[in-house]
Scaffold this active site. Structure first.
Site, PDB file in Angstrom:
ATOM      1  N   ASP A 191       1.293  -1.631   0.636  1.00 41.92           N
ATOM      2  CA  ASP A 191       0.670  -0.345  -0.261  1.00 41.92           C
ATOM      3  C   ASP A 191      -0.884  -0.625  -0.150  1.00 41.92           C
ATOM      4  O   ASP A 191      -1.441  -1.423  -0.357  1.00 41.92           O
ATOM      5  CB  ASP A 191       1.139  -0.519  -1.758  1.00 41.92           C
ATOM      6  CG  ASP A 191       2.526  -0.117  -1.957  1.00 41.92           C
ATOM      7  OD1 ASP A 191       3.131   0.401  -1.272  1.00 41.92           O
ATOM      8  OD2 ASP A 191       3.007  -0.340  -3.261  1.00 41.92           O
ATOM      9  N   HIS A 242       6.642  -2.483   4.146  1.00 43.07           N
ATOM     10  CA  HIS A 242       5.345  -1.906   4.247  1.00 43.07           C
ATOM     11  C   HIS A 242       4.559  -2.348   3.330  1.00 43.07           C
ATOM     12  O   HIS A 242       4.549  -3.198   2.384  1.00 43.07           O
ATOM     13  CB  HIS A 242       5.762  -0.422   3.892  1.00 43.07           C
ATOM     14  CG  HIS A 242       6.122  -0.238   2.321  1.00 43.07           C
ATOM     15  ND1 HIS A 242       7.349  -0.532   2.118  1.00 43.07           N
ATOM     16  CD2 HIS A 242       5.338  -0.012   1.187  1.00 43.07           C
ATOM     17  CE1 HIS A 242       7.600  -0.312   0.555  1.00 43.07           C
ATOM     18  NE2 HIS A 242       6.130   0.091   0.353  1.00 43.07           N
ATOM     19  N   HIS A 265      -2.483   4.370  -2.819  1.00 45.46           N
ATOM     20  CA  HIS A 265      -1.192   5.048  -3.199  1.00 45.46           C
ATOM     21  C   HIS A 265      -0.857   5.012  -4.846  1.00 45.46           C
ATOM     22  O   HIS A 265      -0.241   5.934  -5.364  1.00 45.46           O
ATOM     23  CB  HIS A 265      -0.255   3.748  -2.718  1.00 45.46           C
ATOM     24  CG  HIS A 265       1.092   3.915  -3.108  1.00 45.46           C
ATOM     25  ND1 HIS A 265       2.026   5.048  -3.059  1.00 45.46           N
ATOM     26  CD2 HIS A 265       2.175   2.985  -3.749  1.00 45.46           C
ATOM     27  CE1 HIS A 265       3.071   4.902  -3.277  1.00 45.46           C
ATOM     28  NE2 HIS A 265       3.327   3.480  -4.128  1.00 45.46           N
ATOM     29  N   HIS A 279       5.989   4.529   3.140  1.00 48.81           N
ATOM     30  CA  HIS A 279       6.711   3.349   2.540  1.00 48.81           C
ATOM     31  C   HIS A 279       7.873   3.089   2.940  1.00 48.81           C
ATOM     32  O   HIS A 279       8.978   2.529   2.270  1.00 48.81           O
ATOM     33  CB  HIS A 279       6.659   3.699   1.004  1.00 48.81           C
ATOM     34  CG  HIS A 279       5.213   3.672   0.615  1.00 48.81           C
ATOM     35  ND1 HIS A 279       4.383   2.797   0.091  1.00 48.81           N
ATOM     36  CD2 HIS A 279       4.283   4.883   0.631  1.00 48.81           C
ATOM     37  CE1 HIS A 279       3.089   3.363  -0.347  1.00 48.81           C
ATOM     38  NE2 HIS A 279       2.921   4.638   0.142  1.00 48.81           N
ATOM     39  N   TRP A 308      13.244   5.050  -1.188  1.00 45.77           N
ATOM     40  CA  TRP A 308      13.061   5.308  -2.358  1.00 45.77           C
ATOM     41  C   TRP A 308      13.569   6.856  -2.710  1.00 45.77           C
ATOM     42  O   TRP A 308      13.282   7.590  -1.823  1.00 45.77           O
ATOM     43  CB  TRP A 308      11.361   5.418  -2.800  1.00 45.77           C
ATOM     44  CG  TRP A 308      11.140   5.255  -4.278  1.00 45.77           C
ATOM     45  CD1 TRP A 308      11.123   6.546  -5.123  1.00 45.77           C
ATOM     46  CD2 TRP A 308      11.083   4.413  -4.985  1.00 45.77           C
ATOM     47  NE1 TRP A 308      11.017   6.127  -6.487  1.00 45.77           N
ATOM     48  CE2 TRP A 308      10.807   4.518  -6.580  1.00 45.77           C
ATOM     49  CE3 TRP A 308      10.933   3.072  -4.785  1.00 45.77           C
ATOM     50  CZ2 TRP A 308      10.336   3.947  -7.417  1.00 45.77           C
ATOM     51  CZ3 TRP A 308      10.624   1.897  -5.675  1.00 45.77           C
ATOM     52  CH2 TRP A 308      10.713   2.352  -7.361  1.00 45.77           C
ATOM     53  N   HIS A 359       1.502  -2.876 -10.123  1.00 51.30           N
ATOM     54  CA  HIS A 359       0.538  -2.279  -9.187  1.00 51.30           C
ATOM     55  C   HIS A 359      -1.216  -2.466  -9.507  1.00 51.30           C
ATOM     56  O   HIS A 359      -1.834  -3.111  -8.949  1.00 51.30           O
ATOM     57  CB  HIS A 359       0.454  -1.030  -8.755  1.00 51.30           C
ATOM     58  CG  HIS A 359       1.552  -0.672  -7.837  1.00 51.30           C
ATOM     59  ND1 HIS A 359       3.247  -0.638  -8.459  1.00 51.30           N
ATOM     60  CD2 HIS A 359       1.962  -0.375  -6.446  1.00 51.30           C
ATOM     61  CE1 HIS A 359       3.875  -0.334  -7.503  1.00 51.30           C
ATOM     62  NE2 HIS A 359       3.298  -0.132  -6.401  1.00 51.30           N
ATOM     63  N   GLU A 409       5.499  -4.970   0.412  1.00 52.67           N
ATOM     64  CA  GLU A 409       6.827  -4.852  -0.275  1.00 52.67           C
ATOM     65  C   GLU A 409       7.981  -4.579   0.839  1.00 52.67           C
ATOM     66  O   GLU A 409       7.586  -4.342   2.133  1.00 52.67           O
ATOM     67  CB  GLU A 409       6.829  -3.587  -0.945  1.00 52.67           C
ATOM     68  CG  GLU A 409       5.935  -3.637  -2.350  1.00 52.67           C
ATOM     69  CD  GLU A 409       5.489  -2.298  -2.942  1.00 52.67           C
ATOM     70  OE1 GLU A 409       5.406  -2.272  -3.983  1.00 52.67           O
ATOM     71  OE2 GLU A 409       5.881  -1.183  -2.160  1.00 52.67           O
TER      72      GLU A 409
END
Length: 206
Positions: free
Chosen positions: A52, A50, A56, A46, A16, A159, A171
């Site tokens: 979440d 991974h 998070h 992450h 990210w 989310h 994800e």
């Protein structure tokens, strides 16, 4: 047959924007006269494929060690969507026998993009889809996208809708070459106390 649906963790694997890239340094090396090789790993919680944890995105929600493992092991359905970006709704998943769907894994164009380039455009679940999934008993939403929300979202409706419906989040899957259909999923997170997420080794067993 086993399909490994995990993104390989290397220094070139895209993260990210602004997150910590992967790095591996030797603490001990046989080549330097030590009896073993030991490495120190630096990476984001992450990284790649991974899980979440609710912590998070909700400050007082359960951290990783309190997350149940049941959603991350058991029957799963892989479904291909042709949409390349934007929110998914139930209309994007026609023809599914929802009575057979306990863990939904979305195979999108994100599985076919270069691993060293962050995919800024991808699909993610709408709150409508999250509500629909809960109504059909789905307990895990898995995706090959890097997030269950648009990358520019600050409110994170996907989310929060999944959490409200008690649907766990997986994800960064890599579903290239995996036929649609039913499998057994195994994608267990590490038991990181106070953790907000964890890389996993995700596999599908036919």
């Amino acid at each position: 047959m086993i399909y490994d649906i995990t993104r390989p963790i290397t220094p070139s694997l895209a993260v990210w924007p602004g997150d910590t890239p992967f790095d591996k340094q030797f603490a001990m090396r046989i080549a330097d006269g030590e009896s073993v090789n030991v490495t120190t790993l630096t990476m984001s919680s992450h990284m790649g494929t991974h899980v979440d944890a609710p912590y998070h995105f909700v400050d007082d929600a359960p951290p990783l060690e309190q997350v149940a493992l049941t959603p991350f092991i058991g029957p799963a359905i892989v479904v291909t969507v042709t949409k390349a970006a934007g929110p998914l709704t139930p209309a994007d998943l026609p023809g599914l026998d929802w009575s057979q769907v306990e863990r939904l894994l979305i195979h999108s164009p994100a599985s076919h993009k270069p691993l060293d380039k962050f995919a800024e455009d991808y699909v993610y679940p709408s709150p409508e889809l999250a509500d629909w999934l809960a109504g059909h008993g789905v307990i895990l939403f898995g995706t090959d996208a890097p997030s269950v929300d648009d990358m520019n979202s600050k409110e994170l409706p996907g989310h929060h809708a999944l959490r409200r419906n008690r649907i766990d989040i997986l994800e960064g899957l890599l579903l290239d070459g995996v036929p649609d259909g039913p499998y057994e999923l195994i994608a267990l997170p590490l038991k990181i106390v106070g953790g907000d997420g964890s890389p996993v080794r995700a596999i599908l067993r036919s």
